[in-house]
Scaffold this motif. Structure first.
Motif, mmCIF file in Angstrom:
data_model
loop_
_atom_site.group_PDB
_atom_site.id
_atom_site.type_symbol
_atom_site.label_atom_id
_atom_site.label_comp_id
_atom_site.label_asym_id
_atom_site.label_seq_id
_atom_site.Cartn_x
_atom_site.Cartn_y
_atom_site.Cartn_z
ATOM 1 N N TYR A 1 18.049 -18.652 15.736
ATOM 2 C CA TYR A 1 16.901 -18.031 16.591
ATOM 3 C C TYR A 1 16.668 -18.770 17.811
ATOM 4 C CZ TYR A 1 13.694 -21.460 15.116
ATOM 5 O OH TYR A 1 13.344 -22.667 15.489
ATOM 6 N N GLU B 1 12.076 -26.519 21.587
ATOM 7 C CA GLU B 1 12.258 -24.948 21.642
ATOM 8 C C GLU B 1 10.839 -24.215 21.351
ATOM 9 O OE1 GLU B 1 11.553 -24.094 17.400
ATOM 10 O OE2 GLU B 1 11.725 -22.624 19.068
ATOM 11 N N VAL C 1 10.654 -20.796 21.021
ATOM 12 C CA VAL C 1 11.120 -19.354 20.817
ATOM 13 C C VAL C 1 9.793 -18.808 20.002
ATOM 14 C CG1 VAL C 1 12.481 -17.739 19.880
ATOM 15 C CG2 VAL C 1 13.332 -19.860 21.085
ATOM 16 N N ASP C 2 9.507 -17.658 20.310
ATOM 17 C CA ASP C 2 8.516 -16.847 19.609
ATOM 18 C C ASP C 2 9.146 -15.442 19.026
ATOM 19 O OD1 ASP C 2 5.388 -15.300 19.899
ATOM 20 O OD2 ASP C 2 6.282 -16.021 18.067
ATOM 21 N N PRO C 3 9.903 -15.488 17.906
ATOM 22 C CA PRO C 3 10.574 -14.336 17.566
ATOM 23 C C PRO C 3 9.770 -12.975 17.687
ATOM 24 C CG PRO C 3 10.992 -16.178 16.088
ATOM 25 C CD PRO C 3 9.728 -16.559 17.105
ATOM 26 N N ILE D 1 -4.996 -21.485 12.077
ATOM 27 C CA ILE D 1 -4.847 -20.540 10.836
ATOM 28 C C ILE D 1 -5.562 -20.873 9.678
ATOM 29 C CG2 ILE D 1 -3.070 -19.426 9.569
ATOM 30 C CD1 ILE D 1 -1.230 -19.793 11.914
ATOM 31 N N GLY E 1 -4.391 -14.436 6.975
ATOM 32 C CA GLY E 1 -3.354 -13.623 6.601
ATOM 33 C C GLY E 1 -3.112 -14.121 5.026
ATOM 34 N N ILE F 1 1.126 -18.882 5.674
ATOM 35 C CA ILE F 1 1.751 -19.045 6.537
ATOM 36 C C ILE F 1 3.529 -18.924 6.348
ATOM 37 C CG2 ILE F 1 0.070 -19.985 8.163
ATOM 38 C CD1 ILE F 1 1.034 -22.587 7.582
ATOM 39 N N GLY F 2 4.053 -18.536 7.145
ATOM 40 C CA GLY F 2 5.649 -18.271 6.974
ATOM 41 C C GLY F 2 6.258 -18.808 8.297
ATOM 42 N N HIS G 1 9.657 -20.662 10.057
ATOM 43 C CA HIS G 1 10.689 -22.032 10.208
ATOM 44 C C HIS G 1 9.761 -23.002 10.933
ATOM 45 C CE1 HIS G 1 10.829 -19.385 13.546
ATOM 46 N NE2 HIS G 1 10.543 -20.740 14.182
ATOM 47 N N ASP H 1 6.548 -28.082 10.565
ATOM 48 C CA ASP H 1 6.610 -28.889 11.401
ATOM 49 C C ASP H 1 5.367 -30.005 11.355
ATOM 50 O OD1 ASP H 1 8.400 -27.475 12.491
ATOM 51 O OD2 ASP H 1 7.424 -26.675 14.236
ATOM 52 N N TYR I 1 7.990 -12.614 7.430
ATOM 53 C CA TYR I 1 6.767 -13.594 7.530
ATOM 54 C C TYR I 1 5.545 -13.094 8.570
ATOM 55 C CZ TYR I 1 8.637 -16.048 11.607
ATOM 56 O OH TYR I 1 9.225 -16.501 12.762
ATOM 57 N N ARG J 1 -3.871 -8.027 6.283
ATOM 58 C CA ARG J 1 -3.417 -7.982 7.867
ATOM 59 C C ARG J 1 -4.377 -7.378 8.571
ATOM 60 N NH1 ARG J 1 0.002 -12.531 8.855
ATOM 61 N NH2 ARG J 1 1.813 -12.607 7.439
HETATM 62 N N1 SAJ Z 1 -0.275 -16.405 11.319
HETATM 63 C C1 SAJ Z 1 -1.417 -16.312 10.677
HETATM 64 N N2 SAJ Z 1 -2.637 -16.062 11.698
HETATM 65 C C2 SAJ Z 1 -2.311 -16.038 12.796
HETATM 66 C C3 SAJ Z 1 -0.973 -16.484 13.526
HETATM 67 C C4 SAJ Z 1 -0.158 -16.707 12.631
HETATM 68 O O1 SAJ Z 1 -1.633 -16.103 9.547
HETATM 69 O O2 SAJ Z 1 -3.461 -15.987 13.736
HETATM 70 C C5 SAJ Z 1 0.859 -16.538 10.393
HETATM 71 C C6 SAJ Z 1 1.883 -15.671 10.757
HETATM 72 O O3 SAJ Z 1 1.947 -14.219 9.942
HETATM 73 C C7 SAJ Z 1 3.249 -16.268 10.298
HETATM 74 C C8 SAJ Z 1 2.710 -17.791 10.688
HETATM 75 O O4 SAJ Z 1 1.525 -17.824 10.647
HETATM 76 O O5 SAJ Z 1 3.537 -16.028 8.923
HETATM 77 C C9 SAJ Z 1 3.560 -18.306 11.932
HETATM 78 O O6 SAJ Z 1 3.110 -17.342 12.897
HETATM 79 P P1 SAJ Z 1 3.507 -17.722 14.381
HETATM 80 O O7 SAJ Z 1 3.018 -16.603 15.450
HETATM 81 O O8 SAJ Z 1 3.376 -19.105 14.876
HETATM 82 O O9 SAJ Z 1 5.040 -17.466 14.127
HETATM 83 P P2 SAJ Z 1 6.415 -18.220 14.437
HETATM 84 O O10 SAJ Z 1 6.459 -19.468 13.606
HETATM 85 O O11 SAJ Z 1 7.606 -17.305 14.637
HETATM 86 O O12 SAJ Z 1 6.437 -18.838 16.095
HETATM 87 C C10 SAJ Z 1 5.899 -19.875 16.376
HETATM 88 C C11 SAJ Z 1 5.424 -19.589 17.836
HETATM 89 N N3 SAJ Z 1 4.297 -18.746 17.946
HETATM 90 C C12 SAJ Z 1 3.348 -18.573 18.859
HETATM 91 O O13 SAJ Z 1 3.407 -19.406 19.605
HETATM 92 C C13 SAJ Z 1 2.624 -17.379 18.824
HETATM 93 C C14 SAJ Z 1 5.215 -21.128 18.275
HETATM 94 O O14 SAJ Z 1 4.274 -21.656 17.717
HETATM 95 C C15 SAJ Z 1 6.497 -21.764 18.391
HETATM 96 O O15 SAJ Z 1 7.126 -21.330 19.420
HETATM 97 C C16 SAJ Z 1 7.538 -21.313 17.342
HETATM 98 O O16 SAJ Z 1 6.738 -21.162 16.251
HETATM 99 C C17 SAJ Z 1 8.599 -22.354 16.957
HETATM 100 O O17 SAJ Z 1 9.506 -22.435 16.803
HETATM 101 O O18 SAJ Z 1 7.826 -23.545 17.024
#
Ligand code: SAJ
Length: 468
Positions: A47, A188, A190-192, A252, A289, A292-293, A295, A300, A359, A450
């Motif tokens: 990704y 990186e 990336v925000d999938p 979170i 939620g 948390i899921g 990668h 990290d 996730y 959610r």
């Molecule tokens: N989640 C919650 N409550 C929130 C936000 C997220 O429960 O308010 C949960 C999500 O459902 C998910 C997990 O936390 O299961 C992670 O959420 P995430 O939005 O951080 O998703 P990732 O891991 O795909 O993407 C994150 C990027 N997200 C954002 O910045 C919004 C960023 O932190 C990084 O660029 C990326 O991980 C990375 O690759 O490091």
């Protein structure tokens, strides 16, 4: 900025091992990057790596993707994408234009002027960093590296990895930093599934193991990203990334703890956070939620706390966030169990439909998904669990989820009968394509983790609704 050095600027002893035609690494590389003749190599086409290499290819750089997984290389060479944020149309265009080729032959690293490492950095079972992917990639580079290469690590890792682990690997082959190779870290981001932010418009932090490394790496990313932020070292860049994601994990965790507190107080968590979010400064909303899921966020912060412990520092915030977030699946199962009990039903033998297992919403990624823990826990209590997720066709359970039977599950069509027959529906991921009004019409009990059910849908619902 370093003045342009000429060969005569060096004393004879410094040039005796370089034939007169040799130029300094930085000049040669910058020129190739500027005229797009630099060949870009990306190790790891997941990704992070696939969007990155396609971005370089679309800009006209001949790019080589390196993978250990032959299915990935054949998909790419056939012009097909397997990453939600990369279109097959773009992959096919890059391949057709001879700007992109994928291979499992790592000897071709020797042909690359730039090598970017985008491999996973998971955790071991002990929650310690698993550096095996980075070490393997570094070993492949060691085997094939040559003069005048820029090597960049993008994988999220603890501060010190680039200069303590990778740099010595290359120096032990007789290469010296700046003279023969440049080395930097650029996290990186990336925000999938995020349609607003893609590679080109996400600011890129870049820090090198030397000033030349920072300069050339920043120059490289400046060709594909609008905004490059240079920092003074690779460690600063590594630490910045971990701060970003630890910030998310902790907040979170705070949102999840607030959900439990609001439930205890009998007030609506989501109404509280929406009200707090009206503050135009000094507040950033995070939402509760089922856990948390992904990668990154679950993993990290442990890279940071692991490195901190090596320096005698114990990060309490990280461990507290981990405690709260990792027990949210248990809390969700408790909510479902209590609600079933109120309907005079035991979890044991109940039919439970999980709506959404990825996730997060509108993606197909199952990594570390809290739904896996929820299913595992429910199965352990004797429930008959099945799921519907428009993005995920199959769910498998690895060694981490062995309380329950651990048998794989397959996506069930969301028929009226499937919803009606469920003793409880648990919304774990609020995918957009699901018709929640219909679910509320047909279900008898819904646990919404959610806030997927709008006030209007809730108002018209025939089902009993329990919310986080
Ligand atoms: N989640 C919650 N409550 C929130 C936000 C997220 O429960 O308010 C949960 C999500 O459902 C998910 C997990 O936390 O299961 C992670 O959420 P995430 O939005 O951080 O998703 P990732 O891991 O795909 O993407 C994150 C990027 N997200 C954002 O910045 C919004 C960023 O932190 C990084 O660029 C990326 O991980 C990375 O690759 O490091």
């Amino acid at each position: 900025m370093r003045e342009e050095l000429e060969l005569q600027d060096f004393t004879p002893s410094e040039t005796e091992h370089f034939p007169a035609t040799e130029t300094m690494v930085i000049d040669e590389l910058k020129q190739k990057i500027a005229d797009r003749t630099a060949r870009i190599g990306v190790i790891g086409l997941g990704y992070v790596g696939l969007p990155l290499i396609v971005e370089f290819s679309l800009k006209g750089y001949e790019s080589v993707g390196f993978e250990v997984d032959e299915t990935k290389t054949s998909e790419i060479n056939a012009g097909r994408s397997y990453i939600v944020d990369v279109t097959s149309e773009n992959v096919a265009k890059c391949v057709a234009d001879n700007k992109l080729v994928a291979t499992t032959d790592f000897s071709k690293l020797a042909d690359c002027d730039v090598i970017i490492i985008c491999v996973p950095t998971p955790l071991r079972k002990t929650k310690d960093p698993d550096m095996s992917y980075i070490l393997t990639a570094g070993g492949e580079i060691q085997n094939y590296m040559r003069r005048s290469q820029l090597i960049i690590l993008e994988s999220t890792t603890y501060p010190g990895t680039t200069d303590e682990v990778l740099q010595p690997m290359f120096e032990e082959k007789g290469f010296s930093l700046d003279e023969d190779f440049l080395l930097a870290f650029s996290p990186e981001r990336v925000d999938p599934g995020n349609p607003q932010y893609q590679t080109h418009n996400i600011p890129k932090v870049v820090g090198g193991c030397s000033n030349d490394s920072t300069e050339v790496a920043a120059f490289l990313y400046g060709q594909i990203v609008n905004d490059v932020h240079q920092v003074s070292s690779a460690r600063v860049a590594e630490a910045a990334k971990l701060w970003e994601n630890t910030f998310r994990a902790i907040n979170i965790g705070m949102a999840n703890e607030m959900a439990k507190l609001c439930n205890a107080l009998g007030i609506d968590t989501w109404e509280v956070v929406r009200a707090a979010a009206t503050k135009p400064f000094g507040f950033m909303p995070f939402y509760p939620g089922p856990g948390i899921g992904g990668h990154c966020i679950p993993l990290d912060p442990h890279y940071l706390s692991w490195k901190a412990r090596q320096h005698g520092f114990d990060s309490q915030f990280i461990s507290l966030a981990e405690q709260v977030n990792s027990t949210m699946p248990n809390y969700v199962v408790e909510l479902a169990t209590t609600a079933l009990n109120e309907a005079r039903k035991a979890v044991n033998g109940s039919k439970i439909l999980i709506l959404g297992v990825a996730y997060k919403k509108d993606i197909d990624d199952m990594r570390e998904s809290p739904a896996l823990s929820i299913i595992d826990l429910l199965r352990a209590d004797g429930a008959d669990v099945y799921y519907h997720d428009p993005f995920v066709e199959e769910v498998t359970f690895d060694h981490a989820y062995t309380i329950g039977a651990g048998d794989p599950l397959y996506n069930q069509g969301l028929t009226d009968e499937l919803i009606r027959n469920a003793d409880c529906v648990i919304i774990c991921t609020e995918h957009s394509p699901i018709d929640y009004a219909r679910v509320c019409d047909l279900a008898s009990l819904i646990v919404d983790t959610r806030n997927a059910l709008s006030p209007e849908i809730r108002g018209n619902s025939k089902a009993k609704i329990v919310r986080l």
